[in-house]
Design an enzyme around this catalytic site. Structure first.
Site, PDB file in Angstrom:
ATOM      1  N   ASN A   9      11.638  24.252  64.394  1.00 17.72           N
ATOM      2  CA  ASN A   9      10.895  24.906  65.739  1.00 17.72           C
ATOM      3  C   ASN A   9       9.870  24.187  64.590  1.00 17.72           C
ATOM      4  OD1 ASN A   9       9.046  25.613  67.481  1.00 17.72           O
ATOM      5  ND2 ASN A   9      10.519  27.713  67.054  1.00 17.72           N
ATOM      6  N   LYS A  11       7.185  24.664  66.085  1.00 21.06           N
ATOM      7  CA  LYS A  11       5.548  25.586  66.679  1.00 21.06           C
ATOM      8  C   LYS A  11       4.925  24.383  66.960  1.00 21.06           C
ATOM      9  CE  LYS A  11       7.782  29.448  64.266  1.00 21.06           C
ATOM     10  NZ  LYS A  11       7.390  31.020  64.329  1.00 21.06           N
ATOM     11  N   HIS A  95      12.105  32.048  73.303  1.00 19.63           N
ATOM     12  CA  HIS A  95      11.904  31.825  72.216  1.00 19.63           C
ATOM     13  C   HIS A  95      10.838  33.196  71.745  1.00 19.63           C
ATOM     14  CE1 HIS A  95       9.939  31.776  68.039  1.00 19.63           C
ATOM     15  NE2 HIS A  95      10.685  30.882  68.365  1.00 19.63           N
ATOM     16  N   GLU A  97       8.156  34.345  70.708  1.00 26.32           N
ATOM     17  CA  GLU A  97       6.631  33.939  71.109  1.00 26.32           C
ATOM     18  C   GLU A  97       6.678  33.192  72.660  1.00 26.32           C
ATOM     19  OE1 GLU A  97       6.946  30.554  67.450  1.00 26.32           O
ATOM     20  OE2 GLU A  97       7.197  32.178  66.342  1.00 26.32           O
ATOM     21  N   GLU A 167      17.778  35.475  67.584  1.00 24.68           N
ATOM     22  CA  GLU A 167      17.075  35.902  66.291  1.00 24.68           C
ATOM     23  C   GLU A 167      15.755  36.877  66.379  1.00 24.68           C
ATOM     24  OE1 GLU A 167      14.818  31.700  65.718  1.00 24.68           O
ATOM     25  OE2 GLU A 167      13.880  32.480  67.009  1.00 24.68           O
ATOM     26  N   GLY A 173       8.685  34.328  60.945  1.00 24.21           N
ATOM     27  CA  GLY A 173       7.736  34.226  60.274  1.00 24.21           C
ATOM     28  C   GLY A 173       7.246  35.197  59.430  1.00 24.21           C
ATOM     29  N   SER A 212      13.385  33.925  59.265  1.00 22.71           N
ATOM     30  CA  SER A 212      13.065  33.114  57.551  1.00 22.71           C
ATOM     31  C   SER A 212      14.067  32.765  57.232  1.00 22.71           C
ATOM     32  CB  SER A 212      11.920  34.932  56.917  1.00 22.71           C
ATOM     33  OG  SER A 212      11.577  34.841  57.780  1.00 22.71           O
TER      34      SER A 212
HETATM   35  C1  PEP Z   1      11.694  30.445  65.416  1.00 20.02           C
HETATM   36  O1  PEP Z   1      10.398  30.107  65.003  1.00 20.02           O
HETATM   37  O2  PEP Z   1      12.072  30.726  65.635  1.00 20.02           O
HETATM   38  C2  PEP Z   1      11.471  30.792  63.387  1.00 20.02           C
HETATM   39  C3  PEP Z   1      12.768  31.297  63.361  1.00 20.02           C
HETATM   40  O3  PEP Z   1      11.043  30.948  62.699  1.00 20.02           O
HETATM   41  P1  PEP Z   1      10.928  31.422  60.633  1.00 20.02           P
HETATM   42  O4  PEP Z   1      12.051  30.528  60.711  1.00 20.02           O
HETATM   43  O5  PEP Z   1       9.646  30.398  60.700  1.00 20.02           O
HETATM   44  O6  PEP Z   1      10.919  32.891  60.775  1.00 20.02           O
END
Ligand code: PEP
Length: 252
Positions: A9, A11, A95, A97, A167, A173, A212
């Site tokens: 992803n 972003k 997601h 976000e 997630e 992040g 992460s």
């Molecule tokens: C994500 O954006 O879905 C995500 C898991 O980000 P990160 O790996 O940076 O934590």
């Protein structure tokens, strides 16, 4: 054995030159394997570039959002049909976000999931709890609500053409990762939730972990029996890291 998936992803990151270098590296270094697929989910303006650069490769591609509507006066929105028309395969739905920053409700996420499938796209449904919810012991409650909103709207059979991503919001992040045991517990719970409606589909559906994931922790997370790959944010922007994470899924 169910197939796994590692999806990046990006972003709201990228640029034509940087994308080209990243995509060229993925095209060369990720080869097709049985049992695991790869994908990158890029910002809308770059999807054409991504599709062209990855043509003939083992890496599929997708978008990060879509409208729940098929067409109409929805300024700034992008429909599933528009995405599908030029070869997009996957789309992220729900997601955290999108839920937190743009107020997407469970009902809207469910409508987007249905719209994605109506257009022939494969939705990757993201679910997960915030830190406060986890600390209040509400992880299962939240995840159940998020998954069931989609199952109620789309029907469990829709999961035959979808993936789920657990997630935990507190791990996205932040550099904090769920421990393999925490991830396994949530994935097992989600699979059981689906299994209450359809056992066969529960055994088949890929449930990805996101939050992460890095080359250094991917292997132990993917080793968990109900973790079928990952949704990778930051590390998907670095070719060496994303390839290493994909390789960790291959050796599961
Ligand atoms: C994500 O954006 O879905 C995500 C898991 O980000 P990160 O790996 O940076 O934590």
């Amino acid at each position: 054995m169910r197939a796994g998936l590692v999806a990046g992803n990006w972003k709201m990151h990228g640029g034509l030159a940087a994308n080209q270098a990243l995509l060229a590296a993925l095209k060369i270094r990720l080869v097709a394997r049985d049992g695991v697929g790869y994908a990158v989910c890029a910002p809308f303006p770059y999807l054409h570039q991504v599709g062209a650069a990855l043509a003939g490769s083992a890496v599929a591609w997708g978008a990060q959002n879509l409208s729940e509507h098929d067409a109409g006066a929805y300024t700034g929105e992008v429909s599933g049909a528009m995405l599908r028309e030029f070869g997009c395969r996957y789309v992220l739905v729900g997601h955290s976000e999108r839920r937190a920053l743009y107020g997407e409700t469970d009902q809207q996420v469910a409508a987007k999931f249905v719209a994605a499938q109506r257009s022939g796209l494969t939705p990757i449904l993201c679910v997960g709890e915030t830190l406060e919810q986890r600390e209040r012991g509400e992880t299962e409650l939240v995840v159940r609500r998020q998954v069931e909103a989609v199952l109620d709207a789309a029907g469990v059979a829709a999961l035959a053409n979808a993936a789920l991503a657990y997630e935990p919001v507190w791990a996205i992040g932040t550099g904090k990762t769920a421990s393999p045991a925490q991830a396994q517990a949530a994935h097992e719970f989600i699979r059981a939730l689906v299994g209450k409606r359809e056992k066969g589909l529960a055994a088949q559906i890929a449930i990805l972990y996101g939050g992460s994931v890095k080359p250094g922790n991917a292997k132990e997370l993917f080793a968990m029996p109900d973790v079928d790959g990952g949704l990778i944010g930051g590390a998907s922007l670095v070719a060496d890291d994303f390839v290493a994470i994909c390789e960790a899924a291959e050796t599961k």
